[in-house]
Design a protein around this motif. Structure first.
Motif, short mmCIF file in Angstrom:
data_model
loop_
_atom_site.label_atom_id
_atom_site.label_comp_id
_atom_site.label_asym_id
_atom_site.label_seq_id
_atom_site.Cartn_x
_atom_site.Cartn_y
_atom_site.Cartn_z
N TYR A 7 33.64 23.91 33.92
CA TYR A 7 35.07 23.73 34.18
C TYR A 7 35.56 24.70 35.26
O TYR A 7 36.21 24.30 36.22
CB TYR A 7 35.87 23.94 32.89
CG TYR A 7 37.34 24.12 33.14
CD1 TYR A 7 38.14 23.04 33.51
CD2 TYR A 7 37.94 25.38 33.04
CE1 TYR A 7 39.50 23.21 33.76
CE2 TYR A 7 39.29 25.55 33.29
CZ TYR A 7 40.06 24.46 33.65
OH TYR A 7 41.39 24.64 33.91
N LEU A 8 35.25 25.98 35.11
CA LEU A 8 35.75 27.01 36.02
C LEU A 8 35.22 26.89 37.44
O LEU A 8 35.93 27.19 38.40
CB LEU A 8 35.42 28.40 35.48
CG LEU A 8 36.15 28.84 34.23
CD1 LEU A 8 35.50 30.07 33.64
CD2 LEU A 8 37.63 29.10 34.55
N ILE A 9 33.98 26.48 37.57
CA ILE A 9 33.34 26.47 38.88
C ILE A 9 33.37 25.07 39.53
O ILE A 9 33.71 24.92 40.69
CB ILE A 9 31.87 26.97 38.79
CG1 ILE A 9 31.80 28.34 38.10
CG2 ILE A 9 31.23 27.00 40.16
CD1 ILE A 9 32.61 29.44 38.75
N ALA A 10 33.02 24.05 38.78
CA ALA A 10 32.90 22.72 39.36
C ALA A 10 34.10 21.82 39.08
O ALA A 10 34.31 20.84 39.79
CB ALA A 10 31.63 22.04 38.85
N GLY A 11 34.89 22.16 38.08
CA GLY A 11 35.93 21.25 37.64
C GLY A 11 37.32 21.52 38.16
O GLY A 11 38.25 20.79 37.84
N THR A 12 37.49 22.55 38.97
CA THR A 12 38.82 22.90 39.47
C THR A 12 38.76 23.23 40.95
O THR A 12 37.70 23.56 41.49
CB THR A 12 39.40 24.12 38.70
OG1 THR A 12 38.54 25.24 38.91
CG2 THR A 12 39.53 23.84 37.22
N ARG A 13 39.92 23.16 41.60
CA ARG A 13 39.98 23.46 43.04
C ARG A 13 39.58 24.90 43.35
O ARG A 13 39.08 25.19 44.42
CB ARG A 13 41.40 23.23 43.55
CG ARG A 13 41.73 21.79 43.75
CD ARG A 13 43.07 21.58 44.39
NE ARG A 13 43.81 22.80 44.67
CZ ARG A 13 45.04 22.85 45.08
NH1 ARG A 13 45.72 21.75 45.27
NH2 ARG A 13 45.64 24.00 45.32
N GLY A 14 39.83 25.81 42.44
CA GLY A 14 39.54 27.22 42.69
C GLY A 14 38.11 27.61 42.38
O GLY A 14 37.76 28.79 42.45
N LEU A 50 40.82 35.99 38.53
CA LEU A 50 40.31 37.00 37.59
C LEU A 50 40.79 36.72 36.17
O LEU A 50 40.02 36.82 35.21
CB LEU A 50 40.73 38.40 38.04
CG LEU A 50 40.04 38.91 39.30
CD1 LEU A 50 40.74 40.17 39.82
CD2 LEU A 50 38.56 39.17 39.05
N ASP A 51 42.06 36.36 36.04
CA ASP A 51 42.60 36.05 34.71
C ASP A 51 41.88 34.86 34.09
O ASP A 51 41.55 34.88 32.90
CB ASP A 51 44.10 35.78 34.79
CG ASP A 51 44.92 37.02 35.08
OD1 ASP A 51 44.40 38.15 34.92
OD2 ASP A 51 46.10 36.86 35.47
N ILE A 59 34.14 37.51 32.82
CA ILE A 59 34.28 38.89 33.29
C ILE A 59 35.08 39.68 32.27
O ILE A 59 35.78 39.11 31.42
CB ILE A 59 34.96 38.97 34.67
CG1 ILE A 59 36.40 38.46 34.60
CG2 ILE A 59 34.14 38.23 35.72
CD1 ILE A 59 37.22 38.73 35.85
N GLU A 60 34.98 41.01 32.39
CA GLU A 60 35.78 41.91 31.58
C GLU A 60 36.24 43.05 32.47
O GLU A 60 35.64 43.31 33.51
CB GLU A 60 34.98 42.42 30.38
CG GLU A 60 33.73 43.17 30.75
CD GLU A 60 32.84 43.46 29.55
OE1 GLU A 60 33.30 43.33 28.42
OE2 GLU A 60 31.67 43.80 29.78
N LEU A 69 38.63 48.00 37.23
CA LEU A 69 37.41 47.40 37.74
C LEU A 69 37.01 46.23 36.87
O LEU A 69 37.25 46.22 35.66
CB LEU A 69 36.27 48.43 37.75
CG LEU A 69 36.40 49.57 38.75
CD1 LEU A 69 35.24 50.54 38.58
CD2 LEU A 69 36.46 49.04 40.17
N TYR A 70 36.39 45.25 37.49
CA TYR A 70 35.92 44.06 36.78
C TYR A 70 34.40 44.00 36.81
O TYR A 70 33.78 44.36 37.80
CB TYR A 70 36.52 42.80 37.41
CG TYR A 70 38.00 42.73 37.17
CD1 TYR A 70 38.52 42.15 36.02
CD2 TYR A 70 38.89 43.31 38.08
CE1 TYR A 70 39.88 42.12 35.79
CE2 TYR A 70 40.25 43.29 37.85
CZ TYR A 70 40.74 42.69 36.70
OH TYR A 70 42.08 42.68 36.46
N PHE A 71 33.84 43.56 35.69
CA PHE A 71 32.40 43.48 35.49
C PHE A 71 32.06 42.11 34.91
O PHE A 71 32.88 41.50 34.23
CB PHE A 71 31.94 44.53 34.45
CG PHE A 71 32.37 45.93 34.75
CD1 PHE A 71 31.50 46.80 35.38
CD2 PHE A 71 33.63 46.38 34.39
CE1 PHE A 71 31.88 48.11 35.63
CE2 PHE A 71 34.02 47.69 34.65
CZ PHE A 71 33.14 48.55 35.28
#
Length: 90
Positions: A7-14, A50-51, A59-60, A69-71
């Protein structure tokens, strides 16, 4: 996690920007300002992505409010192969 990544990578414009964020965080932890600069996007756009990634446990964050910082999460690391498969289709 597999469904969330699709969903996050292939399913949305972002998705392309989210994949780029994951790649950058794989190199080293970064804060939202650094990511916005490296992606050449507005700070608020970077924060939005990021959210979304944090909401799905990709990520956290660590540290204080300023310069947080994000990891990548351990859960993401266990599903890295799925991420790699998805990005091959972009």
């Amino acid at each position: 996690m597999e469904k969330a990544l699709w969903y996050l990578i292939a399913g949305t414009r972002g998705g392309a920007n989210r994949a780029r964020i994951i790649r950058l965080l794989d190199e080293r932890p970064r804060n939202a300002n650094q990511l916005a600069d490296e992606l050449d996007v507005d700070y608020n756009t970077a924060r939005h992505h990021l959210d979304k990634l944090a909401d799905h446990d990709v990520i956290e964050s660590g540290g204080g409010d300023y310069g947080t910082l994000y990891f990548l999460t351990d859960r993401f690391e266990r599903n890295r192969e799925t991420f790699e498969e998805i990005t091959q289709h972009l």
